[in-house]
Motif scaffolding. Structure first.
Motif, short mmCIF file in Angstrom:
data_model
loop_
_atom_site.label_atom_id
_atom_site.label_comp_id
_atom_site.label_asym_id
_atom_site.label_seq_id
_atom_site.Cartn_x
_atom_site.Cartn_y
_atom_site.Cartn_z
N THR A 217 18.82 0.63 18.89
CA THR A 217 17.66 -0.01 18.25
C THR A 217 17.74 -1.53 18.36
O THR A 217 16.72 -2.19 18.62
N ALA A 218 18.94 -2.10 18.18
CA ALA A 218 19.09 -3.56 18.28
C ALA A 218 18.73 -4.06 19.67
O ALA A 218 18.04 -5.08 19.82
N GLN A 221 14.97 -3.68 20.26
CA GLN A 221 14.26 -4.68 19.47
C GLN A 221 14.38 -6.07 20.11
O GLN A 221 13.41 -6.83 20.16
N THR A 244 17.49 -12.04 17.96
CA THR A 244 16.82 -10.89 17.32
C THR A 244 17.74 -9.67 17.32
O THR A 244 17.84 -8.95 16.32
N THR A 245 18.42 -9.44 18.44
CA THR A 245 19.36 -8.32 18.52
C THR A 245 20.47 -8.46 17.50
O THR A 245 20.84 -7.50 16.81
N SER A 248 19.21 -7.83 13.98
CA SER A 248 18.61 -6.52 13.71
C SER A 248 19.53 -5.63 12.88
O SER A 248 19.08 -4.63 12.33
N PRO A 254 15.10 -9.52 12.01
CA PRO A 254 14.25 -10.00 13.10
C PRO A 254 12.96 -10.67 12.64
O PRO A 254 12.36 -11.44 13.40
N VAL A 286 7.82 -5.47 17.23
CA VAL A 286 9.22 -5.75 16.95
C VAL A 286 9.66 -5.06 15.66
O VAL A 286 10.67 -4.35 15.63
N SER A 287 8.89 -5.23 14.60
CA SER A 287 9.28 -4.62 13.32
C SER A 287 9.11 -3.11 13.33
O SER A 287 9.85 -2.40 12.64
N ASP A 290 12.22 -1.31 14.41
CA ASP A 290 13.21 -1.22 13.34
C ASP A 290 12.82 -0.16 12.32
O ASP A 290 13.67 0.59 11.84
N ARG A 294 14.81 3.38 14.44
CA ARG A 294 16.15 3.47 13.85
C ARG A 294 16.31 4.68 12.93
O ARG A 294 17.29 5.44 13.08
#
Length: 332
Positions: A217-218, A221, A244-245, A248, A254, A286-287, A290, A294
């Motif tokens: 996921t990281a 993202q 961002t990674t 995360s 992020p 992006v969000s 997450d 995830r």
């Protein structure tokens, strides 16, 4: 007398075993990290390896192909990422310092409106937003980032042998994986005699949950965020994607990056639709990675793993074991 002899034999066997294990760990200490990474990669990719192996019918050829794919798939992107981070990380800090040194110029839509300009001056009057302090902080931060990147690049260069050793070990794990699993089961029954039959399988499920649910996921993202930064003209998209990674792993981390990028576009006078697009991209893509991907990946296995345990395990593992702690922390 017989009981004393048996007790002496037991003490000797246990003591000898402890000495042998300690001596073995001392010999293998320089190679424990590559071996651990090879074991993790082999376990995570084992289902795909077995599927291809059954189709080809040649275990060694399949193992060589998978090892080559891992070597190229990790080595080339990592080298490119380090070069991009070294360039864009320095560029990002330099741009920030230049903007502060220029007096933090405002876009026209703020400077032309007295009421917005007055609010901005009120904000700038705060002690921690003084331009001189910001410039000093940015310069120091840039020096630390550059130094860390150089150290990291040097560490990678010095550990080329360790990476090659990991690839060789990975090949052996592929070819002899079934036998190694049987040996591990026998050892586990000795060390944990009361553990359930699914003990090793449960450890494997935790490893997969961490690799796919957190690391996967990281990375996704970070890639999605970097794509948005590049599309909407945010400077240093690779560096910000890497940031961002890294963030995360923290809930909502992020958001600070893409929100800061949106504010940057507004403050530098970019077109309003670019800033709006960046905000929508961050909130919508992006969000959502997450919030959607995830939980699915973490909960997809048969073992239910509380997110809080994963969070503390990852953060604590990083502090205790370095990058390898991302996996070892939650497993422990």
């Amino acid at each position: 007398m017989t009981d004393q002899i048996r007790a002496g034999h037991l003490v000797a066997r246990v003591g000898g075993g402890v000495v042998l294990v300690g001596a073995s760990l001392l010999v293998l200490r320089p190679f424990l990290v590559p071996i651990a990474w090879a074991a993790i990669v082999a376990y995570v990719t084992w289902p795909a390896y077995m599927a291809v192996c059954q189709r080809l019918g040649r275990p060694r050829l399949t193992a060589a192909l998978f090892t080559l794919a891992v070597a190229l798939g990790v080595g080339i992107p990592l080298a490119w990422l380090l070069v991009a981070l070294a360039n864009q990380g320095t560029q990002l800090v330099t741009t920030l310092v230049e903007w502060v040194n220029a007096g933090t110029p405002l876009p026209a839509f703020i400077s032309d409106r007295p009421w917005m300009l007055e609010r901005w001056h009120d904000v700038r009057a705060l002690p921690f937003l003084d331009p001189a302090e910001i410039a000093k902080w940015a310069a120091g931060f840039g020096s630390r980032v550059s130094g860390n990147l150089v150290d990291l690049a040097g560490g990678i260069a010095r550990n080329v042998f360790a990476f090659a050793l990991m690839c060789v070990t990975l090949f052996v794990f592929y070819t002899d994986g079934s036998d190694l699993v049987q040996h591990t089961r026998r050892v586990a029954r000795v060390i944990f005699p009361n553990a359930p039959e699914s003990f090793l399988e449960n450890i494997g499920h935790v490893v997969r949950a961490v690799v796919f649910g957190l690391l996967g996921t990281a990375i996704v993202q970070g890639v999605v965020a970097a794509t948005g930064f590049a599309i909407f003209g945010v400077p240093s998209p690779v560096a910000l994607g890497a940031l961002t990674t890294a963030l995360s792993f923290l809930p909502g981390g992020p958001v600070f990056v893409w929100t800061g990028a949106t504010v940057w576009l507004i403050a530098t006078g970019s077109a309003w639709y670019m800033a709006l697009g960046m905000a929508l991209w961050g909130a919508g893509f992006v969000s959502s990675v997450d919030n959607v991907l995830r939980p699915i990946l973490i909960s997809s296995g048969p073992v239910r793993i509380p997110f809080l345990i994963l969070l503390f395990g990852v953060i604590g593992g990083l502090g205790a074991f370095g990058v390898l702690g991302l996996i070892l922390g939650p497993v422990l």
